[in-house]
Structures are given as structure tokens and as C-alpha cells.
Scaffold this active site. Structure first.
Site, PDB file in Angstrom:
ATOM      1  N   CYS A  52      37.172  28.667  12.461  1.00  0.00           N
ATOM      2  CA  CYS A  52      36.233  27.535  12.416  1.00  0.00           C
ATOM      3  C   CYS A  52      34.878  27.981  11.869  1.00  0.00           C
ATOM      4  CB  CYS A  52      36.062  26.954  13.817  1.00  0.00           C
ATOM      5  SG  CYS A  52      34.672  25.819  13.941  1.00  0.00           S
ATOM      6  N   CYS A  55      31.998  27.764  14.658  1.00  0.00           N
ATOM      7  CA  CYS A  55      31.971  28.574  15.876  1.00  0.00           C
ATOM      8  C   CYS A  55      30.954  29.725  15.739  1.00  0.00           C
ATOM      9  CB  CYS A  55      33.367  29.137  16.176  1.00  0.00           C
ATOM     10  SG  CYS A  55      34.431  27.993  17.083  1.00  0.00           S
ATOM     11  N   HIS A 114      34.357  25.361  20.962  1.00  0.00           N
ATOM     12  CA  HIS A 114      35.152  24.652  19.961  1.00  0.00           C
ATOM     13  C   HIS A 114      35.944  23.496  20.565  1.00  0.00           C
ATOM     14  CE1 HIS A 114      37.224  24.467  16.051  1.00  0.00           C
ATOM     15  NE2 HIS A 114      38.355  24.308  16.713  1.00  0.00           N
ATOM     16  N   ASN A 154      30.440  11.950  12.953  1.00  0.00           N
ATOM     17  CA  ASN A 154      31.794  11.508  12.601  1.00  0.00           C
ATOM     18  C   ASN A 154      32.754  12.289  13.470  1.00  0.00           C
ATOM     19  OD1 ASN A 154      31.007   9.862  10.431  1.00  0.00           O
ATOM     20  ND2 ASN A 154      30.983  11.610   9.030  1.00  0.00           N
ATOM     21  N   SER A 162      36.124  16.786   9.119  1.00  0.00           N
ATOM     22  CA  SER A 162      36.985  17.868   8.659  1.00  0.00           C
ATOM     23  C   SER A 162      37.072  19.002   9.675  1.00  0.00           C
ATOM     24  CB  SER A 162      36.495  18.377   7.296  1.00  0.00           C
ATOM     25  OG  SER A 162      35.093  18.510   7.290  1.00  0.00           O
ATOM     26  N   HIS A 165      35.277  20.939  15.827  1.00  0.00           N
ATOM     27  CA  HIS A 165      34.159  21.537  16.578  1.00  0.00           C
ATOM     28  C   HIS A 165      33.081  20.470  16.789  1.00  0.00           C
ATOM     29  CE1 HIS A 165      32.039  25.359  17.781  1.00  0.00           C
ATOM     30  NE2 HIS A 165      31.098  24.435  17.907  1.00  0.00           N
ATOM     31  N   HIS A 167      30.138  18.410  16.581  1.00  0.00           N
ATOM     32  CA  HIS A 167      28.935  18.508  15.758  1.00  0.00           C
ATOM     33  C   HIS A 167      28.575  17.139  15.186  1.00  0.00           C
ATOM     34  CE1 HIS A 167      31.971  18.428  12.571  1.00  0.00           C
ATOM     35  NE2 HIS A 167      31.015  18.191  11.686  1.00  0.00           N
ATOM     36  N   GLN A 169      25.518  15.210  12.255  1.00  0.00           N
ATOM     37  CA  GLN A 169      24.787  15.479  11.026  1.00  0.00           C
ATOM     38  C   GLN A 169      23.457  14.728  11.018  1.00  0.00           C
ATOM     39  OE1 GLN A 169      26.880  15.364   7.243  1.00  0.00           O
ATOM     40  NE2 GLN A 169      28.838  15.020   8.269  1.00  0.00           N
TER      41      GLN A 169
HETATM   42  O1  LIG Z   1      29.781  15.654   5.451  1.00  0.00           O
HETATM   43  P1  LIG Z   1      31.258  15.818   5.705  1.00  0.00           P
HETATM   44  O2  LIG Z   1      31.583  15.964   7.167  1.00  0.00           O
HETATM   45  O3  LIG Z   1      31.873  16.905   4.877  1.00  0.00           O
HETATM   46  O4  LIG Z   1      31.930  14.435   5.199  1.00  0.00           O
HETATM   47  C1  LIG Z   1      32.097  13.292   5.988  1.00  0.00           C
HETATM   48  O5  LIG Z   1      30.855  12.676   6.301  1.00  0.00           O
HETATM   49  C2  LIG Z   1      30.088  12.193   5.195  1.00  0.00           C
HETATM   50  C3  LIG Z   1      28.864  11.463   5.739  1.00  0.00           C
HETATM   51  O6  LIG Z   1      29.199  10.412   6.598  1.00  0.00           O
HETATM   52  C4  LIG Z   1      30.925  11.269   4.291  1.00  0.00           C
HETATM   53  O7  LIG Z   1      30.193  10.999   3.123  1.00  0.00           O
HETATM   54  C5  LIG Z   1      32.261  11.902   3.909  1.00  0.00           C
HETATM   55  O8  LIG Z   1      33.056  10.969   3.221  1.00  0.00           O
HETATM   56  C6  LIG Z   1      32.984  12.345   5.182  1.00  0.00           C
HETATM   57  O9  LIG Z   1      34.211  12.971   4.853  1.00  0.00           O
END
Ligand SMILES: O=P(O)(O)O[C@H]1O[C@H](CO)[C@@H](O)[C@H](O)[C@H]1O
Ligand SMILES: O=P(O)(O)O[C@H]1O[C@H](CO)[C@@H](O)[C@H](O)[C@H]1O
Lengths: 349, 349
Positions: A52, A55, A114, A154, A162, A165, A167, A169
């Protein structure tokens, strides 16, 4: 016109924050489902995953190495959608309009573990996430080229996340994106007309009506908004008007952590799965203006509809016409209200 | 401000039909992908499936039996989101606004063959679909409680389509849904300001610039709009202004079928898969007004990004802020332009 039967009749509802209408088809719940099912999330994960990139101690893209962090950990996104050094430029040619964008993108690891989620972290650990958000909002808001700070999470592969873990943004930028800009416009109009804040009035009125409230604590209410689009869409709103999370005092910060943990636990318990969603904060821009119209709030947009594996698809009619839902906001609120606040993985071992 | 470098610089573009901005991050294509992959669609299907509720002669929900149809076949949706006998009623209580909805929902089988798609049907068969759309638009438009007719197709399980049998839908209703209403508002404003129709000018200007055109025939152009949100979002536009599909003459109807088949084939060839999408027509409302602002068009919203199994997720920042894309509209158009118009399943056997 007659009084409407919101439980039985096809109808539309207005979202006063965006002025968008949502179609509701409450009679349509008998529809069979032969379509795509999602893989349920595997619930057993290791506390540390050597593969990961989030991590502690592991390597990320481009040769960066994570420190051996113990609480939250923030770093600049290695594949940022926004860059700080973008020169100002534009295309202004009739129907072809483009403008350069400046900003920066960060990743916040909520925990070194994780295998945890907000719903499984303890109150102190979730409070640390809230404090990290506050610090980032303060610091980013001070930058002269940053006027809006979008904090979000997300969760789950079905939401394009993806990495499991825990997290979130932050995308911080020069402009105010369309959705918060629209919410701001409508909050401003409401304030001008009524002398009060739209969401301050809204949360007070929902606390009185009770039918869409999921739970509350001293400072926050969690509810399914009257105009919910996603089957189990919810909002967390402070009861008193605050423009952003840095206006919270100590007690309110802990109360927000409490609300986040309880909301997450109820979601996980609903279908006994690690519940996928996108969630995020809408707050007043950091553009130096007063923004007395703003009442900060959290939106949860979870895709699941019937079970851990069947989601609602916002496609076809929804992409071309307007959003549509089959179950009512009131029905969803009742189901979330009935969920336990003890996490199912802790009770069924 | 300087001239912008749309190929390299993070920027935003304006959609003049909706007045929404789209964030473009062209520098971000090196991002690795560890997230969810979709199951590729199985390409081998039987011509007749005894378990399919859309195949000729089979039974549908509620005991209805399909006729032994040979061309297209239209029926009222057994689980309609809209009903024609909904009594007029409303809730008008401050922040709580709701209105009853009237309408009806239909299903159109494009072909009796379970294993075909628009891209695999012959020109005559696709023309029959166009004619069916025209007949339905005419008939539904005449109903006094129908002011808007939304024709669309959801294709592929990743788009929530529960049955691979080639079919589309129509949701016809009293109100004009928010998205076409917004397009109408902006087309009206443009007409008032310029004396010409927004999309008539747009398609002419794209045909001149060429870089976003995928292909054209005598009557139609297929292109990736300058403001595309989805990675391979496209539009099909008539070259001359027409408000709706019943203004097409015979030749134009066949040319539309030709454009639909060629667009579908290029999509399938892009990732050598039965390409999922939602597509739909935006046309002038059937509310009896003149609508000289309207230029009908078809939107395709396909989710795939990198391959048959990796899609773009419109989540997190996109749900809370504004849409975002990583590859440019011009890059996508070039790739679709390079695709063959002979279907890959026919060439590689
Ligand atoms: O930034 P990541 O986790 O790679 O990507 C994810 O979040 C982003 C922001 O919401 C989006 O634009 C991507 O489509 C999604 O896969
Ligand atoms: O009508 P269907 O095919 O059962 O359902 C599909 O299309 C509808 C209209 O776009 C959507 O509301 C549903 O979410 C989707 O699963």
C-alpha cells in the site's frame, strides 16, 4: 392544487441549495433487478500492507517515502489535477471559452492502520481527522491564489477509490467550483429575502419535523435531505450557523467527530458491508469576503440502493433529464434511524 | 492574459449549452490505476434467449406476452417511473417544495435479435429505429399532458442496463426536465443576442476547425464537444437547424441512421468491446411553442477511460465541485477518428 401524497404519488422535489428538481417515483419499488451487481468489499484487511502506497514507511510514486506516521499524515498528491505554477492564460473565442486553473491537491491519511475506516476508528482518532481538516483549511485558505478549499473522501472501489487505506483528499484552488458557487448564490438570495441563513432555517425546521432526522448530538444533526438524490444520501449540519470548520470550538470539533463516526457506523450496518460513498464539506470560500450567507455542511453521496451489491445508476434519463429516485427520503431516513450505532463487525465477531 | 496551451496546461472550459465549467487536467495522464475494473461484456450472445423478457414471444412482468415482432417493438414500461393518471397536487411550504408529476414511460426494442446492437444492425434496421422514434415523438407530442419527450438508451451493465437485448426508452412528461430546460434557456439567450442558433453556429465552426470532428455525412456531424465531460463523450448534430427529428426528410433520416451505426462501430472498435454508454436526444419541447432557438442533437455519455475494463469515476470532487477530465477533447476525437468503421467482431471473426 390538492395536498400531495409524498409516499405514493410520483412527484418532484426542489433542492433550494441548487434550485434543481429531483424526480421521486415511490410507487416503483417492486421493480425486479437483473442488472450488474458489485463485488462486496472484503472486510478483512491487514493492519499494515507492504504493497500500500499510503501505509507508513512505504514508497509512493516518484520515489517519495512515507514517514513512520502515527496519527494523520498529509502530503501533496503525486498526480495532482491542479498545479500551483500554472501561468494565467485564456481562450476567448465565441463558443470556445477556456481559462487556466491554479491550485493544489493533497491527500490526507486518516490513520496509519490500513484496515480501519472512520466508522471503526475511535472518537479521539476521528477528532484528529477533524483537526487536520481545520489546520489544512486554515493554511490553504491563507494562500493568495487559493479561494476555495474542497475537502472530500471517496470510499470503496465502486466510488473509484483505488486504495482502501483510510484517506481523503483536498483540492484547493483559485476559483469557486460551480456546485458550491450555486449553493452560495442561493444562500445569498435567501439571506437577502429572509434575513436568515437558508440552512440554519432548514436544520431547525427538520429538527422540528423529525421524520428525516437520523440522529443528533449537541452541535450537529444528521438527516436525509428532503431533496436527496442518491438512495441513502445524507447531510450533517451544525445546528448553529458556522461558515466553516474553523469556527467550531473544541466541543463542536469533538461533536463533529462523533457525528462522522456514528454516520459511518450506521451506513456500514445498513447492508452489513463497508459502505461506499463520496463525502465532502461545503464551506464558505476563502476569498476574503464575509459570507454571512454560508452555513457549512457535509454531503454524503452513497451509491448503494438495495443491498451491498446493488447500486443506483444515475444514467440515461438522469444524465439527460434530471435526477430520479425510487424510494422516498423519509423511508431512507427511517431505515438509517433503525440502524444500530454499534458496528456489525464488532458485534458478530 | 496569454494564449492558453490546451494540450499541456490545467484549465477549465465552458459548456455554452449549460453554462457549466469543466476542469481539464491534460498533464495527469501518467496516473497509475489500482482501482476497480469492470467485467468486459461477453460478446457472444444467442440470437434468441428464452429467459429474456424483451425477446419476441416471451413473457414480461405482470403476465404480458411479447408479440412475435419482426422489426422494432414498443410497449409501455411495466415499471414506469411516471404515471399518466397522477392527480395534480403540491406541497408549498417554504424550503419544502414538491409537485406531482404526470407522464408515461415506454420501452423500444430495436430488433427481435437478442445478440445485436445498433453498431451490428444494418442500415435499414437502424433506419427503422429512427422511424420508430419519429412516430413516438409525433404521437406522444400530441398528448395534451405531454410537453417533453426524452428518448434515450442505456447500454451495458456498467450503465445500469439490466438486459443486453438492444432497446431504448422514452420518458414523456408534463414538465421540461432541468437539463433540457437549461439548454433551452441558453439557446434562447444566444438567439436573442446573435440572431442565430447556438448549435447551428457551433457545428459550422467545428466543421471548419476539424480537430474535434470524428466523421460526417451529408446531413450530420459527429464530434467530441469542446466541453466534453466524459472521456469519450460525443455529440451527433444535424448540419442544418432542425428543432426535432420529425423535421428530417427521408434522406436525413437515413443519414441519421448512418451516423448512429458509424458512431456505435467506432466506439466498439476503440477498446474492442461492446462499448457501454447512455445516449439520448435533446429536442424542442412539445409544448406548442415555436422554439426557433432549438437545434436538436444527440449526446453520448460513455464511462470507459483507458480500456474495456477501466472507467472514469465521476465522484468526490466531481460530485461536490465540478466535473473533471484527464484527457483532452481533441485527443479523444483523434482516437475515435482513427478507429475503423468496420466492426471488429466482423473482421477478427
Ligand atoms: O484522485 P484519485 O483517488 O486517484 O481518483 C478518484 O478521485 C478523483 C477526485 O474525486 C476523481 O477525479 C477520479 O475519477 C477518482 O478515480
Ligand atoms: O429503466 P431501467 O432500465 O430499469 O433502469 C435504468 O434506467 C433508468 C432510466 O435512465 C434509471 O433510472 C435506472 O437507475 C437504470 O438502472
Amino acid at each position: 392544487a390538492d395536498k400531495i401524497d409524498l409516499k405514493e404519488q410520483p412527484h418532484r422535489r426542489l433542492n433550494p441549495l441548487t434550485k434543481e428538481w429531483i424526480k421521486v417515483s415511490p410507487h416503483r419499488t417492486k421493480r425486479p433487478w437483473n442488472g450488474q451487481v458489485e463485488k462486496p468489499m472484503l472486510d478483512k484487511k491487514p493492519a499494515f500492507d507492504p504493497a500500500c502506497y499510503l501505509c507508513p514507511g512505504n514508497e509512493r510514486a516518484g520515489g517519495h517515502k512515507n514517514p513512520d506516521y502515527k496519527g494523520t499524515f498529509v502530503f501533496e498528491n503525486d498526480f495532482a489535477a491542479l498545479l500551483k505554477d500554472t501561468p494565467q492564460s485564456e481562450l476567448n473565442d465565441g463558443l470556445f471559452q477556456a481559462k487556466s486553473e491554479r491550485g493544489l491537491c493533497k491527500v490526507i491519511c486518516f490513520s496509519p492502520r490500513h484496515d480501519l475506516t472512520i466508522s471503526l476508528m475511535n472518537l479521539q482518532e476521528v477528532t484528529a481527522v477533524v483537526k487536520t481538516w481545520q489546520k489544512e483549511f486554515t493554511d490553504l485558505g491563507k494562500l493568495d491564489y487559493i479561494n476555495h478549499v474542497q475537502i472530500f473522501e471517496n470510499r470503496g472501489s465502486v466510488m473509484g477509490c483505488s486504495n482502501p487505506h483510510p484517506h481523503g483528499q483536498i483540492w484547493a484552488e483559485e476559483i469557486i467550483p460551480d456546485i458550491p458557487a450555486t449553493e452560495q448564490k442561493n444562500q445569498k438570495e435567501y439571506l437577502k429575502k429572509n434575513g436568515t441563513s437558508l440552512l440554519t432555517d432548514y436544520v431547525a425546521s427538520e429538527l422540528e419535523k423529525k421524520e428525516r432526522i437520523i440522529f443528533e448530538n449537541d452541535s450537529f444533526a444528521a438527516l436525509v435531505p428532503f431533496w436527496a438524490v442518491w438512495p441513502f444520501e445524507t447531510m450533517i449540519l451544525p445546528k448553529r450557523q458556522m461558515r466553516n470548520i474553523i469556527e467550531m470550538n473544541e466541543k463542536e470539533s469533538t461533536d463533529l467527530a462523533d457525528a462522522l463516526k456514528r454516520m459511518g457506523t450506521r451506513f456500514d450496518n445498513l447492508f452489513q458491508t463497508s459502505f461506499p460513498y463520496s463525502m465532502g464539506l461545503h464551506q464558505a470560500p476563502t476569498d476574503g469576503e464575509d459570507h454571512e450567507e454560508w452555513h457549512f455542511h457535509i454531503h454524503y453521496y452513497p451509491p448503494l440502493l438495495r443491498s451491498a451489491t446493488v447500486k443506483k445508476f444515475m444514467v440515461g434519463y438522469e444524465m439527460l433529464g434530471m435526477p430520479q429516485r425510487d424510494i422516498t427520503a423519509e423511508g431512507s431516513a427511517a431505515r438509517l434511524r433503525d440502524c444500530s450505532e454499534e458496528h456489525y463487525t464488532l458485534t458478530i465477531g
